[in-house]
Motif scaffolding. Structure first.
Motif, PDB file in Angstrom:
ATOM      1  N   TYR A 695      -8.503   2.248  10.239  1.00 33.98           N
ATOM      2  CA  TYR A 695      -9.828   2.607  10.773  1.00 33.98           C
ATOM      3  C   TYR A 695     -10.718   1.366  10.766  1.00 33.98           C
ATOM      4  O   TYR A 695     -11.509   1.154   9.845  1.00 33.98           O
ATOM      5  N   ASP A 697     -13.275   0.688  12.522  1.00 28.58           N
ATOM      6  CA  ASP A 697     -14.701   0.933  12.726  1.00 28.58           C
ATOM      7  C   ASP A 697     -14.974   2.438  12.706  1.00 28.58           C
ATOM      8  O   ASP A 697     -14.060   3.268  12.638  1.00 28.58           O
ATOM      9  N   SER A 698     -16.243   2.788  12.790  1.00 23.28           N
ATOM     10  CA  SER A 698     -16.660   4.190  12.695  1.00 23.28           C
ATOM     11  C   SER A 698     -16.149   5.028  13.857  1.00 23.28           C
ATOM     12  O   SER A 698     -15.900   6.232  13.696  1.00 23.28           O
ATOM     13  N   THR A 699     -15.998   4.431  15.002  1.00 21.05           N
ATOM     14  CA  THR A 699     -15.541   5.195  16.176  1.00 21.05           C
ATOM     15  C   THR A 699     -14.176   5.824  15.918  1.00 21.05           C
ATOM     16  O   THR A 699     -13.937   6.991  16.257  1.00 21.05           O
ATOM     17  N   VAL A 701     -12.889   6.640  13.044  1.00 24.11           N
ATOM     18  CA  VAL A 701     -13.049   7.726  12.070  1.00 24.11           C
ATOM     19  C   VAL A 701     -13.573   8.983  12.757  1.00 24.11           C
ATOM     20  O   VAL A 701     -13.040  10.085  12.581  1.00 24.11           O
ATOM     21  N   CYS A 702     -14.607   8.831  13.544  1.00 26.27           N
ATOM     22  CA  CYS A 702     -15.243   9.997  14.184  1.00 26.27           C
ATOM     23  C   CYS A 702     -14.343  10.640  15.233  1.00 26.27           C
ATOM     24  O   CYS A 702     -14.423  11.853  15.459  1.00 26.27           O
ATOM     25  N   ALA A 732     -18.202   9.619   8.485  1.00 25.45           N
ATOM     26  CA  ALA A 732     -18.495   8.979   9.764  1.00 25.45           C
ATOM     27  C   ALA A 732     -18.073   7.523   9.813  1.00 25.45           C
ATOM     28  O   ALA A 732     -17.973   6.954  10.901  1.00 25.45           O
ATOM     29  N   THR A 733     -17.813   6.923   8.662  1.00 29.50           N
ATOM     30  CA  THR A 733     -17.486   5.497   8.628  1.00 29.50           C
ATOM     31  C   THR A 733     -16.245   5.268   7.759  1.00 29.50           C
ATOM     32  O   THR A 733     -15.882   6.116   6.942  1.00 29.50           O
ATOM     33  N   ASN A 735     -16.174   3.377   5.212  1.00 32.28           N
ATOM     34  CA  ASN A 735     -16.655   3.429   3.824  1.00 32.28           C
ATOM     35  C   ASN A 735     -16.772   4.859   3.324  1.00 32.28           C
ATOM     36  O   ASN A 735     -16.471   5.150   2.158  1.00 32.28           O
ATOM     37  N   ASP A 736     -17.248   5.768   4.200  1.00 25.86           N
ATOM     38  CA  ASP A 736     -17.309   7.186   3.827  1.00 25.86           C
ATOM     39  C   ASP A 736     -15.919   7.694   3.459  1.00 25.86           C
ATOM     40  O   ASP A 736     -15.736   8.353   2.429  1.00 25.86           O
TER      41      ASP A 736
END
Length: 901
Positions: A695, A697-699, A701-702, A732-733, A735-736
């Motif tokens: 992952y 980036d956040s995209t 993950v989402c 969402a990220t 890190n999340d």
């Protein structure tokens, strides 16, 4: 040539030669996507080896065939090596069916495999598949006694088949078998591994084909076209339809409420409220079994009593070694069968311990021999085989003879000392309840209209003489005062608990002072009862003794002070339902989910049920699970379950970027926290490396629909009663995701180990941690005060659990504290070099394993450091509960990957 034989299968190498370099590129396009890394073999020393990449190899065909391959697909043979794990012991029926399968295998009722490509056929738009292949030599190898037996099958595939991504298996035999792994040899890219670790049911019971995917991880949107339909089909099968009674052979993961703890058909005393699905008793969800309702309460699920098994999905059940460790082997495991006979045999005169030597005799002589009842009991047992086993195991010692707990080995009288009582608050079996005292006197958060005044009975004069010359305010400001506070969780239930036969409890607060040596000392214990009216004396304070009477009062007060699985189960159920086995996050979580569902099912069957061990042996009795529900509602927050967040919440640490883990501990020598932070950091680093690999980036993950469905279902279904709480972390990220996964792995491994595997070493000596008390502390106006004054030791012993309660409790915590021989510890996992097809992540896992080894060595060094008085000293048990590895048995150390006991 030897390497070629290993990678491609010896038969093909012997028949043909390698291709010339000018021909390789053509066939690589037909046979695979990319060459793979030769798997690393883990070394016991955990020293990392550099990844060795094999030279690209190709199916062994001639240059002439290469030219033909460019025009027309060529058929060639590949081989499957299937590893099946045998049972160690079989009963007569299993042996007969095994022989029947061996016979019928010869006439076509066999095991059939089919290879599925990652590619689709451009003409049919369906996955490319091999022709079915039969597993060879099943009948010939049916009598092999080895634990693992390898079988083979051969497939004919076209040169344009592509990369194998899945295998379907049909079992035409009568009985199930355990498929450990499949390796396909003969493709240009080297061996392709399929970790299975699953029971394959007979077609007559489960007609659908079983699907196994290769070890190559894929996010949902990266799934090769040839595997998309199978990925969806497998998840659909695992979810089921929420209907019907589950069979033991099913592999269906679904949710239900805790409505099977009681048995109202036996009478009102055995009825229990449903936990979960209502505002009164919120609770996490459990695995659905679908059993019929009871006759007297349609909302309560009927019970399955021992020895009949509870449903969990077939692959979640104990493996044979674990089952033997859990339920047999040592005679203490049959204790539950003996208890009714014991109760009928032992007179009321034998219910109390007669002296501390009487307690010691449980370890030196055994329960029944001490009571002179062994022969009488054996005559009453109806099973001759059981009687002979009991007699054999009783040679040289009494029946139900216990190992001496660690707390009584190091120092027989340690439990009497205040410093040991305090040390166990930070290095004992429950080091997660102590908090920094924020305000003095402490204040209750309970509703005063219902539970009386919120003010504490503690006053400055109760503790100021124990603060080394400080005032109470100075001690608070200097972070020298700490508290273990059971007041608010116990007080609402005390009227009901104390109305139970043989149960007496207080809502307690214990105040500790941090000495200049870095150790704690208890300086006051507040004991509260529900207020009976404005003039009633419902609170009292006991302080360290200054005379003999005060000493026994203090001992009783300390005994009243001393008394995680359910919250993880929803995340595990949702993982199986929403994450494909080829999902990288499923592969990460897999070892941390092992055995948890079956452990929780067994707990519902015999620990937390009506009349179970918890009700019989622990202070809250029948109200234990209602108290758990209240704690879940009021205190449990997933966002504060990580170790750093928990330490900060309890005031035991403050953020400090200059410290190794970003935290400064208020008690520097806090063994649970200091060892735990090392393990937490290792887990977090491993998880972050893994998450960032997939992952970026956040995209990503989402847009991962399986990942989002897993987290959403864990909250909205698995924790439905708290789903509207505003504290649930977002996903969402990267890190999340790292934070959520690190917390789950920490809870399943290290935190559970810290709270579980010291139960017998500390609690097996009942005076040290009595699971219940049977008498309150008398004051001068109580009729019992004269009895207490005349023989305080007898009164103290009569307040402890009875002989039978103690023996039953000891047997249970002995089992719960035991590691089985097949335990997997943190930093280990099955098929360590092939669990993933991603060589970079395999190497990252070995780095994690090496760090866990380094942490273990550091813990060992700490335990011999005389400056650390909470883990080293005369008679002090070294803190090893977070030492990662362990031998089998009760060791007071070892961090398994999962909640496996």
């Amino acid at each position: 040539m030897a390497l070629a034989k290993e990678i491609m299968g010896s038969s093909m190498v012997e028949r043909t030669s390698f291709l010339s370099s000018s021909s390789k590129l053509v066939l690589e396009r037909h046979f695979c996507f990319n060459p793979v890394v030769v798997p690393l073999e883990r070394r016991r020393s955990l020293q990392l080896k550099r990844v060795v990449r094999a030279a690209p190899t190709v199916a062994a065909v001639s240059d002439n065939l290469v030219k033909a391959a460019a025009e027309k697909p060529v058929k060639f043979k590949v081989r499957a090596v299937v590893t099946v794990r045998n049972k160690h012991k079989e009963d007569l029926k299993e042996t007969f069916v095994k022989q029947l399968d061996a016979f019928t295998d010869k006439i076509g009722r066999n095991v059939v495999l089919e290879l599925v490509s990652t590619e689709v056929d451009p003409k049919t738009r369906a996955s490319k598949k091999s022709k079915p292949a039969v597993l060879k030599d099943w009948s010939k190898k049916s009598n092999v006694k080895a634990e693992r037996v390898n079988y083979s099958a051969e497939f004919m595939v076209d040169s344009n088949f592509g990369m194998p991504g899945a295998i379907t298996v049909t079992n035409k035999h009568q009985r199930e078998f355990f498929m450990e792994s499949i390796t396909i040899e003969g493709f240009a890219c080297g061996p392709v591994h399929f970790p299975c670790n699953s029971w394959v049911q007979s077609k007559k019971d489960h007609p659908e084909k079983r699907i196994f995917f290769s070890n190559q991880p894929y996010l949902p949107n990266e799934t090769p076209a040839g595997l998309k339909a199978l990925r969806e089909e497998e998840l659909k099968d695992l979810k089921g339809d929420g209907q019907g009674i589950r069979k033991l052979s099913d592999r269906i993961y679904d949710f239900d409420v805790y409505n099977d703890l009681g048995n109202p058909d036996k009478g009102i005393d055995f009825a229990r409220p449903t936990l979960g699905g209502n505002d009164t008793h919120p609770f996490p969800r459990r695995c659905r079994t679908g059993r019929l309702p009871t006759d007297t309460d349609l909302h309560a699920e009927s019970r399955v009593e021992k020895p009949l098994p509870m449903y969990v999905p077939r692959d979640e059940q104990f493996e044979e070694t674990k089952q033997n460790t859990f339920s047999a082997g040592r005679l203490k495991a049959v204790l539950h069968n003996l208890i009714p006979l014991l109760m009928a045999s032992i007179s009321s005169d034998n219910h109390d311990f007669k002296g501390f030597s009487h307690i010691d005799s449980l370890y030196s002589e055994g329960l029944l021999l001490k009571l002179g009842l062994q022969d009488d009991l054996l005559k009453k047992l109806p099973l001759p085989n059981l009687v002979s086993k009991i007699q054999e195991s009783s040679q040289g010692g009494g029946l139900l003879k216990y190992d001496t707990p660690k707390i009584a080995i190091k120092d027989k009288f340690a439990w009497l000392r205040d410093d040991e009582f305090a040390r166990q608050a930070i290095a004992g079996v429950n080091p997660v309840t102590i908090e920094k005292l924020q305000v003095f006197p402490p204040v209750s958060k309970l509703d005063p209209e219902i539970h009386g005044p919120q003010e504490s009975a503690l006053r400055d004069e109760d503790i100021v003489g124990h603060l080394n010359g400080m005032t109470v305010r100075q001690a608070l400001e200097a972070n020298k005062l700490f508290i273990v506070d059971h007041h608010d969780i116990y007080l609402p239930f005390l009227d009901r608990i104390n109305a139970l036969d043989g149960r007496k409890a207080y809502a307690t607060r214990t105040i500790f002072f941090l000495t200049p040596l870095g150790t704690l000392k208890p300086i006051a214990i507040e004991l509260s009862l529900p207020s009976a009216g404005p003039s009633s004396r419902s609170k009292r304070v006991v302080t360290p003794p200054v005379d003999a009477t005060g000493n026994w009062m203090w001992l009783l007060a300390k005994a009243h002070v001393l008394r995680t699985h359910a919250c993880l189960e929803p995340f595990i159920l949702a993982a199986h339902r929403q994450l494909s086995a080829m999902h990288p996050i499923y592969k990460l979580l897999d070892p941390h989910m092992r055995y948890t569902l079956v452990i929780n099912a067994l707990a519902r069957q015999s620990l937390i049920n009506a009349d179970g061990v918890i009700a019989s042996c622990f202070t809250p009795g029948r109200y234990c699970m209602e108290m758990s529900s209240a704690a879940y509602k009021s205190f449990w927050r997933f966002d504060l379950e990580s170790l750093p967040a928990d330490l900060i919440r309890r005031g035991m640490a403050v953020p400090d970027p200059t410290q190794p883990h970003g935290l400064k501990l208020l008690i520097e020598d806090y063994p649970y926290a200091s060892d735990g932070l090392m393990i937490w950091a290792a887990i977090e680093d491993w998880v972050r490396t893994y998450v960032n690999h997939y992952y970026p980036d956040s995209t990503v993950v989402c847009n991962d629909k399986e990942l989002q469905a897993w987290y959403s279902e864990s909250i909205n279904v698995g924790h439905a009663d708290l789903r509207h709480a505003d504290w649930w972390p977002e996903l969402a990220t990267p890190n999340d995701l790292t934070s959520i996964l690190t917390t789950l792995i920490w809870l399943a491994s290290a935190q559970h180990a810290a709270l579980n595997f010291g139960q017998y070493p500390y609690g097996g000596y009942v005076p040290n941690r009595p699971p219940l008390m049977r008498r309150l502390i008398p004051d001068e106006n109580d009729p019992e005060y004269a009895i207490f004054m005349s023989d305080p030791q007898k009164y103290f012993l009569s307040a402890l659990p009875s002989l039978l309660q103690s023996s039953k409790y000891m047997a249970v915590v002995d089992t719960l504290s035991t590691h089985s021989p097949d335990e997997e510890y943190i930093g280990e996992r099955q098929q360590s070099s092939t669990w993933s097809g991603d060589a970079e992540m395999i190497e990252a896992f070995y780095r994690f394993s090496a760090e866990i080894g380094r942490i273990e060595r550091e813990i060992e060094e700490k335990n011999v450091d005389a400056r650390l008085r909470n883990r080293c000293g005369a008679g002090v048990i070294p803190y090893e509960l977070l030492a990662p590895s362990s031998e089998p048995g009760v060791t007071c150390r070892g961090v398994p990957n999962s909640v496996s006991i």
